[in-house]
Design a protein around this motif. Structure first.
Motif, short mmCIF file in Angstrom:
data_model
loop_
_atom_site.label_atom_id
_atom_site.label_comp_id
_atom_site.label_asym_id
_atom_site.label_seq_id
_atom_site.Cartn_x
_atom_site.Cartn_y
_atom_site.Cartn_z
N LYS A 73 8.56 -17.62 26.36
CA LYS A 73 8.00 -16.42 27.00
C LYS A 73 6.58 -16.20 26.51
O LYS A 73 6.29 -16.30 25.32
N LEU A 74 5.71 -15.88 27.44
CA LEU A 74 4.31 -15.58 27.15
C LEU A 74 3.95 -14.37 28.00
O LEU A 74 3.76 -14.49 29.21
N GLY A 75 3.89 -13.20 27.38
CA GLY A 75 3.68 -11.98 28.15
C GLY A 75 4.79 -11.84 29.17
O GLY A 75 5.96 -11.86 28.82
N ASP A 76 4.41 -11.74 30.46
CA ASP A 76 5.45 -11.63 31.48
C ASP A 76 5.64 -12.91 32.29
O ASP A 76 6.18 -12.90 33.39
N ILE A 77 5.17 -14.03 31.73
CA ILE A 77 5.39 -15.33 32.37
C ILE A 77 6.25 -16.20 31.44
O ILE A 77 6.50 -15.84 30.30
N THR A 78 6.67 -17.35 31.96
CA THR A 78 7.51 -18.27 31.20
C THR A 78 6.91 -19.67 31.30
O THR A 78 6.46 -20.07 32.38
N ILE A 79 6.91 -20.39 30.20
CA ILE A 79 6.49 -21.79 30.19
C ILE A 79 7.76 -22.61 29.93
O ILE A 79 8.43 -22.43 28.91
N LYS A 80 8.08 -23.50 30.87
CA LYS A 80 9.30 -24.31 30.78
C LYS A 80 8.94 -25.76 30.48
O LYS A 80 8.04 -26.33 31.10
N VAL A 81 9.66 -26.36 29.55
CA VAL A 81 9.45 -27.74 29.12
C VAL A 81 10.12 -28.69 30.10
O VAL A 81 11.32 -28.58 30.36
#
Length: 194
Positions: free
Chosen positions: A96-104
């Motif tokens: 989670k980064l702020g209100d976004i998501t980084i998916k591997v």
């Protein structure tokens, strides 16, 4: 959400600054980390993650220095085995980064630890990928540069790359933006576009 490419022409290398709700991630930072820190400070944001798409042979990364200066976590994908402190993420793990998501998305082929990071926006929609040396504009990463073990041939790596592209990248929506690690002029691909 803000995404900014920080491009270094002499290396044909693109690092990325991603900001959401006061939190920042840097993808594939160059050795000189001051610009990333200044950018975050100007936005009154905190650098939370440093995502590395793979171990780089064509430039020196600033990830260790940036982590030390900011307290950010260094993230690598599966199969990475660094000699420094880092999070070795699992395939499909989310950050989670702020209100976004980084998916591997583990996308071996250029190297075995090669990873693409999928940015999912605040509405849960796939917005962009940071493809490292897996996918460029007009080309894919070379599978002949990371042969470290006798049992791993460039044909093996090409097979992994084919599977990564077919099974991880191509199923994504056509409107997903591609942010590669390199542009034309890099030796990591042969026919890259500008």
């Amino acid at each position: 959400m803000k995404i900014e490419q920080i491009y270094t022409g002499c290396l044909a290398q693109g690092a990325y600054y991603i900001e959401s709700k006061g939190e920042v991630a840097i993808v594939d930072p160059l050795r000189e980390v001051k610009p990333y820190m200044e950018k975050a400070e100007a936005a009154q944001a905190k650098i939370k993650y440093i995502f590395e798409t793979h171990f780089h042979a064509d430039f020196v990364s600033g990830h260790v220095t940036l982590a030390k200066e900011t307290g950010a976590q260094i993230i690598y994908g599966p199969k990475a085995n660094p000699s420094f402190e880092a999070v070795i993420a699992e395939d499909n793990q989310e950050f989670k980064l702020g209100d976004i998501t980084i998916k591997v998305l583990h996308t071996p082929g250029h190297t075995m630890e090669s990873t693409t990071y999928l940015l999912i926006d605040e509405n849960g929609k796939a917005h962009a990928i940071f493809s490292g040396d897996t996918l460029f504009l007009g080309d894919v990463g070379r599978p002949d540069l990371a042969q470290k073990a006798k049992e791993l041939t460039q044909e093996d790596l090409a097979g992994f790359l084919f599977d990564s592209l077919r099974n991880k990248i191509m199923p994504l929506s056509d409107d997903v933006i591609v942010y590669p690690a390199h542009g034309a002029g890099s030796a990591c691909g042969k026919n890259m576009s500008k």
